[in-house]
Enzyme design. Structure first.
Site, short mmCIF file in Angstrom:
data_model
loop_
_atom_site.label_atom_id
_atom_site.label_comp_id
_atom_site.label_asym_id
_atom_site.label_seq_id
_atom_site.Cartn_x
_atom_site.Cartn_y
_atom_site.Cartn_z
N HIS A 172 0.82 -1.23 0.00
CA HIS A 172 0.00 0.00 0.00
C HIS A 172 0.86 1.28 0.00
CE1 HIS A 172 -3.15 -2.84 1.06
NE2 HIS A 172 -2.49 -3.18 2.14
N SER A 214 1.68 -0.38 -5.42
CA SER A 214 0.77 -0.61 -4.31
C SER A 214 0.27 -2.05 -4.40
CB SER A 214 -0.40 0.36 -4.37
OG SER A 214 -0.99 0.45 -3.10
N SER A 232 -5.72 1.60 -2.34
CA SER A 232 -5.05 1.98 -1.10
C SER A 232 -4.00 3.08 -1.23
CB SER A 232 -4.40 0.74 -0.47
OG SER A 232 -3.38 0.24 -1.32
N ASP A 256 3.30 -7.58 0.21
CA ASP A 256 2.17 -7.49 1.14
C ASP A 256 0.99 -8.17 0.45
OD1 ASP A 256 0.02 -6.89 2.75
OD2 ASP A 256 0.48 -4.77 2.94
N GLU A 260 4.49 -9.22 4.40
CA GLU A 260 3.86 -8.41 5.43
C GLU A 260 2.63 -9.03 6.08
OE1 GLU A 260 4.73 -5.37 6.45
OE2 GLU A 260 2.92 -4.45 7.26
N ASN A 310 4.75 -11.06 9.08
CA ASN A 310 3.47 -10.97 9.77
C ASN A 310 3.52 -11.58 11.16
OD1 ASN A 310 0.44 -10.48 9.71
ND2 ASN A 310 0.52 -12.67 10.18
N LYS A 349 4.55 -7.31 14.83
CA LYS A 349 3.70 -7.04 13.67
C LYS A 349 2.27 -7.48 13.98
CE LYS A 349 1.77 -6.95 9.54
NZ LYS A 349 0.39 -7.39 9.32
N ASP A 404 0.01 -4.32 14.64
CA ASP A 404 -0.60 -3.78 13.41
C ASP A 404 -1.99 -4.39 13.19
OD1 ASP A 404 -1.25 -4.24 10.59
OD2 ASP A 404 0.75 -3.60 10.01
N ASN A 405 -2.06 -5.73 13.16
CA ASN A 405 -3.33 -6.38 12.86
C ASN A 405 -4.38 -6.00 13.91
OD1 ASN A 405 -1.20 -7.60 11.51
ND2 ASN A 405 -2.22 -9.57 11.32
N CYS A 443 -5.96 -2.07 13.29
CA CYS A 443 -7.37 -2.15 12.86
C CYS A 443 -8.30 -1.51 13.88
CB CYS A 443 -7.76 -3.60 12.61
SG CYS A 443 -6.96 -4.28 11.12
N HIS A 488 -7.49 -9.20 3.61
CA HIS A 488 -6.61 -8.72 2.53
C HIS A 488 -7.26 -8.72 1.15
CE1 HIS A 488 -2.77 -7.47 0.93
NE2 HIS A 488 -3.01 -8.26 -0.09
N HIS A 497 -3.55 2.13 8.63
CA HIS A 497 -3.09 2.27 10.02
C HIS A 497 -2.23 3.52 10.18
CE1 HIS A 497 -4.67 -1.64 10.26
NE2 HIS A 497 -3.58 -2.36 10.40
N SER A 510 5.72 -2.55 12.32
CA SER A 510 5.68 -3.48 11.18
C SER A 510 6.83 -3.22 10.22
CB SER A 510 4.38 -3.31 10.40
OG SER A 510 3.29 -3.36 11.25
N GLN A 569 10.03 -5.23 8.85
CA GLN A 569 10.32 -5.42 7.41
C GLN A 569 11.77 -5.07 7.09
OE1 GLN A 569 9.10 -6.62 4.77
NE2 GLN A 569 6.87 -6.67 4.89
P1 NAI Z 1 -6.14 -14.72 11.69
O1 NAI Z 1 -5.88 -16.02 11.08
O2 NAI Z 1 -5.50 -14.34 13.00
O3 NAI Z 1 -7.72 -14.49 11.89
C1 NAI Z 1 -8.71 -14.88 10.97
C2 NAI Z 1 -9.83 -15.54 11.79
O4 NAI Z 1 -10.95 -15.80 10.95
C3 NAI Z 1 -9.40 -16.88 12.39
O5 NAI Z 1 -9.57 -16.88 13.79
C4 NAI Z 1 -10.31 -17.90 11.70
O6 NAI Z 1 -10.67 -18.97 12.54
C5 NAI Z 1 -11.51 -17.04 11.33
N1 NAI Z 1 -12.32 -17.57 10.23
C6 NAI Z 1 -11.92 -18.25 9.12
N2 NAI Z 1 -12.97 -18.60 8.36
C7 NAI Z 1 -14.07 -18.12 8.99
C8 NAI Z 1 -15.46 -18.17 8.70
N3 NAI Z 1 -15.93 -18.79 7.61
N4 NAI Z 1 -16.30 -17.56 9.54
C9 NAI Z 1 -15.86 -16.95 10.67
N5 NAI Z 1 -14.55 -16.88 11.01
C10 NAI Z 1 -13.67 -17.46 10.17
O7 NAI Z 1 -5.75 -13.63 10.59
P2 NAI Z 1 -5.56 -12.05 10.84
O8 NAI Z 1 -4.14 -11.75 11.11
O9 NAI Z 1 -6.60 -11.58 11.77
O10 NAI Z 1 -5.83 -11.50 9.36
C11 NAI Z 1 -7.12 -11.59 8.76
C12 NAI Z 1 -7.06 -10.94 7.36
O11 NAI Z 1 -6.79 -9.55 7.48
C13 NAI Z 1 -5.97 -11.50 6.45
O12 NAI Z 1 -6.45 -11.50 5.13
C14 NAI Z 1 -4.85 -10.48 6.60
O13 NAI Z 1 -3.96 -10.53 5.52
C15 NAI Z 1 -5.65 -9.20 6.69
N6 NAI Z 1 -5.02 -8.05 7.33
C16 NAI Z 1 -5.55 -6.83 7.00
C17 NAI Z 1 -5.07 -5.69 7.57
C18 NAI Z 1 -5.63 -4.37 7.17
O14 NAI Z 1 -5.05 -3.34 7.50
N7 NAI Z 1 -6.74 -4.31 6.48
C19 NAI Z 1 -3.99 -5.71 8.57
C20 NAI Z 1 -3.54 -7.05 8.90
C21 NAI Z 1 -4.06 -8.15 8.30
#
Ligand code: NAI
Length: 482
Positions: free
Chosen positions: A55, A78, A83, A143, A205, A230, A235, A239-240, A244, A350, A403, A411, A415
């Site tokens: 991003h 990006s 983003s 990322d 990332e 990650n 991180k 960050d997560n 968020c 993501h 963020h 984060s 990196q």
């Molecule tokens: P995580 O693996 O810690 O959490 C995801 C959760 O979703 C897990 O607990 C899992 O059991 C649950 N899950 C899976 N399928 C499901 C379903 N059908 N119904 C309900 N729950 C379900 O992953 P994390 O780190 O929380 O990341 C989640 C996403 O967010 C990833 O795609 C990651 O790349 C992205 N992300 C986005 C950020 C942003 O700024 N927008 C920042 C960091 C991560």
């Protein structure tokens, strides 16, 4: 879009505004600035040609200039069509010593609101190095794994001797990738194989990109070593979660300005991102309901005081729905058909496959209307509307600015240290997926304490002996979960 030189951004005249915000961000990014100081003389990244796909925000600008300050050459794109902050991209293209008429910065290919074709073209440009022996980078900073994916798919198809026909594509995006690779392979037959041969590694990332890396490692197709940034504690647990917690409500507020207090909000997924999102909405006074598939995370949510149930149970009752799972098909068109009038639907995971946007578009008689960029209503034939944020793409970056600097300093310090590790110690990292060594994780946290006025207690030697660690750390075994 400006393409005067080896870069492409929306508007170079935004560079001054971008530079002002970068200057403010530098103060809020003590980790990155300390690393710049520490390595100013050693120049550990001299000789590195880093392709970044992440991003293009103000915070990323500080990362890019940190990598450059450590000696690296950098090209950037990006990792999401919505983003980019155009003023940050302009400032990076112009550089600290250039002007809009005489840009002297880093080649950056990014603007807010790219088409899918433009997005993959930008990724290709970031990976294409005019002055390199292989035509490519020797390091990737990724990322979500799109730059890594393009290289791996290119190599795979070159080995097969042909790219699958775009007509076999499973989605619009897949078609764009196949078209791009068909073109590159016809122009430069061994482009990707040659380019991959010199890549020392990738630092990734996010959860979703890391997932892709472990998949390739399992299948034996991973071409170069990777550091899973990650899962550095500084991180994903910051960050997560805390990132968020800040940027989810920021996105909802900027998109809709709806009062969140008193509303019912559903968070799908209670991982690191879900935990931050749930807290964020509860902080605004919403009644938060969580859905989970993992009994551990479901129990955590319950213990944290949230109702945990299925989407089906609450789909017609809640006001706000946010997906945070990194999984696909979480909210389907048939779910959206049951929602209340003006329910808000957004994703912070993501990729854009958590919400069934393709299915929504196919509902007979449905009408999409743009309220403003990245905010759309979808009106069902019965007159009921729902509000979809960022067309199902991550809303904290599409509707707000992602963020804030301080959390990204953690984060991006991870990196930067991961890039130094892979680039300077290739012998210690044969092709595999690694996490950052714990002493570096602790170092990153340490670099952020002073700014918050934190006074750390120092272990006495006999205490260190008693718990079996060194006075200077690491303080926890690798399996500790924080
Ligand atoms: P995580 O693996 O810690 O959490 C995801 C959760 O979703 C897990 O607990 C899992 O059991 C649950 N899950 C899976 N399928 C499901 C379903 N059908 N119904 C309900 N729950 C379900 O992953 P994390 O780190 O929380 O990341 C989640 C996403 O967010 C990833 O795609 C990651 O790349 C992205 N992300 C986005 C950020 C942003 O700024 N927008 C920042 C960091 C991560």
């Amino acid at each position: 879009v400006d393409s005067r030189q080896d870069f492409k951004v929306a508007d170079l005249s935004l560079a001054e505004f971008g530079r002002k915000e970068i200057t403010l961000a530098e103060h809020e990014m003590p980790g990155l600035m300390a690393i710049r100081k520490e390595y100013a003389e050693a120049q550990p990244l001299a000789g590195a040609r880093i392709t970044g796909s992440l991003h293009m925000t103000v915070q990323t600008a500080v990362l890019i200039e940190t990598l450059a300050a450590l000696g690296a050459q950098v090209r950037w794109a990006s990792c999401n069509i919505f983003s980019t902050q155009d003023h940050a991209a302009a400032a990076i293209a112009v550089g600290p010593n250039g002007t809009p008429d005489d840009p002297r910065g880093v080649p950056v290919f990014a603007w807010k609101g790219e088409t899918l074709q433009e997005y993959w073209w930008c990724t290709e440009q970031a990976l294409t190095w005019p002055d390199s022996p292989t035509g490519g980078p020797n390091m990737i900073l990724d990322d979500g794994g799109d730059a890594t994916l393009l290289v791996h798919k290119g190599v795979e198809y070159e080995k097969d001797g042909k790219v699958p026909s775009p007509d076999t594509a499973e989605s619009d995006e897949h078609r764009v990738i196949l078209e791009l690779l068909t073109r590159t392979v016809s122009e430069t037959p061994q482009k990707w194989t040659q380019l991959a041969s010199e890549i020392r590694g990738v630092t990734e990332e996010t959860t979703t990109g890391v997932h892709r890396l472990y998949e390739m490692q399992r299948e034996g197709t991973l071409l170069f070593p990777a550091i899973n940034v990650n899962d550095a504690v500084t991180k994903s647990k910051f960050d997560n979660k805390y990132g968020c917690r800040h940027s989810l409500v920021d996105g909802i507020n900027r998109a809709t300005d709806t009062l969140i207090g008193g509303k019912t909000a559903v968070i799908c997924g209670y991982g690191d991102v879900g935990k931050g999102c749930a807290e964020s909405l509860r902080g605004q006074g919403a009644r938060v309901i969580v859905t989970e598939i993992d009994p551990i995370c479901a129990l955590q949510a319950a213990m944290d005081g949230y109702q945990v149930t299925t989407l089906d149970e609450v789909v017609d009752k809640a006001d706000i729905f946010i997906t945070t799972t990194g999984n696909k098909d979480i909210i389907m068109a048939s779910d959206m058909a049951k929602m209340k009038h003006q329910a808000i639907v957004g994703n912070i995971g993501h990729f854009d496959n958590e919400i069934d946007m393709a299915g929504l578009a196919k509902v007979p008689g449905i009408v999409k209307d743009e309220i403003k960029p990245q905010v759309h209503t979808w009106t069902f034939p019965d007159g009921k509307k729902i509000i979809v944020l960022s067309e199902g793409r991550l809303l904290n970056l599409g509707n707000a600015t992602g963020h804030p600097s301080f959390v990204m300093s953690n984060s991006f310090a991870d990196q930067t240290l991961a890039q130094i590790e892979l680039f300077t110690k290739p012998d210690e990292y044969p092709t595999d997926v690694y996490v950052l060594p714990k002493h570096l994780d602790e170092k990153v946290a340490r670099l952020h304490l002073d700014a918050l006025g934190v006074k750390l207690t120092t272990l006495r030697p006999e205490q260190a002996d008693y718990i079996g660690v060194k006075v200077e750390g690491p303080y926890k075994p690798d399996h500790y979960r924080y």
